[in-house]
Scaffold this active site. Structure first.
Site, PDB file in Angstrom:
ATOM      1  N   ASP A 225       0.833  -1.199   0.000  1.00 13.37           N
ATOM      2  CA  ASP A 225       0.000   0.000   0.000  1.00 13.37           C
ATOM      3  C   ASP A 225       0.878   1.263   0.000  1.00 13.37           C
ATOM      4  O   ASP A 225       1.863   1.345   0.737  1.00 13.37           O
ATOM      5  CB  ASP A 225      -0.867  -0.027   1.269  1.00 13.37           C
ATOM      6  CG  ASP A 225      -1.937   1.045   1.281  1.00 13.37           C
ATOM      7  OD1 ASP A 225      -2.804   1.007   0.402  1.00 13.37           O
ATOM      8  OD2 ASP A 225      -1.910   1.909   2.180  1.00 13.37           O
ATOM      9  N   GLU A 274      14.590 -15.320  -0.141  1.00 11.10           N
ATOM     10  CA  GLU A 274      15.039 -16.398   0.754  1.00 11.10           C
ATOM     11  C   GLU A 274      14.016 -17.519   0.833  1.00 11.10           C
ATOM     12  O   GLU A 274      14.337 -18.621   1.253  1.00 11.10           O
ATOM     13  CB  GLU A 274      15.195 -15.852   2.186  1.00 11.10           C
ATOM     14  CG  GLU A 274      16.437 -15.073   2.435  1.00 11.10           C
ATOM     15  CD  GLU A 274      16.323 -14.369   3.792  1.00 11.10           C
ATOM     16  OE1 GLU A 274      15.542 -14.822   4.669  1.00 11.10           O
ATOM     17  OE2 GLU A 274      17.000 -13.346   3.947  1.00 11.10           O
TER      18      GLU A 274
END
Ligand code: NOJ
Length: 558
Positions: A225, A274
């Protein structure tokens, strides 16, 4: 509850040596606005259990992923975009167990889940902000927001001239613990949404930890956002001049699109990378140009950014062609997929935006000509789904829903409606709960009414009413998404090949495929280019020539 590390969805494939193709590069992502999608417990408000029960519908519709607008603990001053606790579910939407079950079920149905992340501001009810206020001017927690003394002899004027996007000043004065007037704090949106100070390391640390929390929960990505707002220009300088802020303006503002935001996204990218299974982030970044937007999706930053220039383009052939070209050209150097979007929870639904004379922009309160609007909306959808890249579908657009333009003022909830003439002041109209059945108290939304009133006749637009009707908008979406999945020329890619076409008609090729779009209000004769795959309105294709009706798109195999 134990965090379950829900099995990530795989689906990364190498389609050419050295070229990695992620699922998100051509994904169709469906936005669920949890308040208004499906109400599982009959309290009139949509919830996570309701969404979970309707996942098979989304699977059958043929989308690849679901993006959920915020469902976190929140006082709901801005419908959940004011987060009090980023790791908790608001009781009105359910519990963390419900979120866990939703993610698991979605994955079982091969649907990916993207959650909304709101890093620009918190709620005033966030623990940090509450303590910052309580502890007074010396509190270290105040450094995590933008607190400033006011101007004027007694600090009675705001620290600078910035205005809130929802209207009114972007600053609110606090009251000191002893009752005297205190410092001011910055809020680019409502006063209940104080902006974080992203220069403070604790803020950055906290959001890295929040990312991991949800990645550990198994989500496939984040919609970020106000991704362009996190960093403010040094010294919070005045803008000068006057006028209400526009999210999509051409002016460079000291609170938007500052270069510093990119360092944040580079750090986030290493975290996303990751995790197994291609976790992504998409930027809500209202920047002046698509070239500026491209900065957010450089190879070491986020994966996608919404294309608001496309969303803001009116139903006009040359303007559409231009924005398509400019968008594809802007994304090419950074290797990111272009994205396409026509509607979301902040703008007037496109069936209504296109129902009047072309004007561009994102808001209208005029209902316009509904038949015309729907016709153009259907044509616009087939155009969008034929373009290379990823597309966003907002709940209910597959039903051809218009905006509800005549909501009674007393029913309205959008904070921007209540604050001056904010550009977003009409947002309730696209947030009305969607109809699932022909009959019933809230047309199948739930058993207990609906938090915004649904208009009479809403049931005629319901999933039930449209299912199985080959002419319905819902069946058009289902067919389009199925064709898009199967046709090798559709989906990803980075280019279209424009063909010569009559004025107001767009014609472009992709491998083995041609899309023709008549944006005018009159039928045009075209040579039949191949076998008709799908059209947004009736198209005959059994001769060397045919008539492409007004405001109609046709897909052809060539
Ligand atoms: C963008 C969101 O889409 C909108 O609904 C919200 O009001 C603002 N950001 C503030 O969070």
């Amino acid at each position: 509850m134990t965090q379950h590390l829900a099995a990530p969805l795989t689906g990364t494939s190498d389609d050419a040596p050295g070229h990695r193709h992620g699922w998100w590069q051509d994904a169709v992502i469906y936005q669920v606005y949890p308040r208004s999608f499906a109400d599982g417990n009959g309290d009139g408000m949509g919830d996570l259990d309701g969404v979970r029960r309707r996942l098979p519908y989304l699977r059958e519709l043929g989308v690849d992923a679901v993006w959920l607008s915020p469902f976190y603990a929140s006082p709901q001053a801005d419908a959940g975009y004011d987060v009090a606790d980023y790791r908790a579910i608001d009781p009105m939407f359910g519990t963390l167990l419900d979120a866990d079950a939703l993610i698991r079920d979605a994955h079982e149905l091969q649907l990916r889940v993207i959650v909304d992340l709101v890093p620009n501001h918190s709620s005033v009810e966030h623990d940090w902000f509450r303590r910052a206020l309580r502890e007074g001017p010396g509190s270290a927690l105040r450094q995590r927001y933008h607190f400033r003394p006011g101007k004027g002899a007694a600090g009675e004027l705001p620290p600078n001239d910035w205005e809130s996007i929802f209207g009114g000043p972007a600053w609110t004065r606090t009251v000191n613990p002893d009752g005297t007037p205190g410092d001011w704090y910055l809020h680019l949106f409502a006063p209940e949404q104080p902006d974080f100070n992203w220069e403070h390391p604790a803020v950055a640390d906290e959001f890295r930890s929040i990312l991991r929390f949800w990645l550990d929960m198994g989500v496939d990505g984040f919609r970020v956002d106000v991704a362009h707002g996190l960093v403010k220009a040094e010294g919070l300088p005045d803008i000068g001049g006057s006028g209400q802020l526009r999210l999509l303006g051409n002016d460079v503002m000291p609170f938007f699109d500052q270069d510093g935001v990119h360092e944040i996204y580079r750090q986030w990218r290493t975290i996303l990378d990751e995790y197994p299974g291609d976790r992504i982030a998409v930027a809500e970044a209202w920047t002046p140009t698509v070239e500026r937007t491209a900065n957010y999706v450089r190879p070491d930053e986020l994966h996608q950014a919404f294309n608001f220039q496309y969303l803001s383009t009116s139903w006009d052939g040359p303007a559409l062609r231009e924005v398509i070209d400019v968008s594809l050209a802007a994304m090419r150097p950074v290797g990111a997929p272009a994205t396409w979007v026509l509607s979301n929870h902040d703008v007037t639904r496109h069936a209504t935006r296109f129902a009047g004379p072309p004007g561009g922009g994102t808001q209208t309160r005029e209902p316009g000509d509904r038949t015309l609007g729907l016709r153009r909306a259907r044509a616009a959808t087939l155009l969008m789904l034929a373009l290379p890249g990823s597309a966003y579908v907002y709940q209910g657009e597959e039903l051809g829903l218009p905006d509800v333009t005549d909501l009674p003022d007393e029913a309205r909830q959008d904070p921007s409606y209540f604050r001056a003439d904010g550009q977003d002041g009409f947002r309730d109209g696209c947030r009305v709960p969607i109809p699932w059945t022909r009959e019933g108290s809230s047309y199948g939304f739930g058993s207990g009414g609906s938090w915004l009133p649904q208009p009479d006749g809403w049931g005629e637009l319901s999933v039930e009413a449209q299912t199985g009707d080959p002419d319905s908008t819902l069946e058009m979406y289902r067919s389009a998404l199925a064709v898009r999945k199967e046709h090798p020329g559709l989906g990803g890619g980075a280019a279209v090949e424009w063909r010569e076409a009559p004025e107001g008609v767009l014609a472009f090729g992709r491998p083995g495929f041609l899309c023709t779009v008549n944006t005018t209000d009159a039928a045009v004769r075209i040579a039949v280019p191949g076998t008709l795959l799908l059209a947004s309105g009736p198209v005959a294709a059994d001769g060397p020539e045919t008539e492409l009706p007004a405001n109609t798109t046709a897909w052809w195999t060539v």
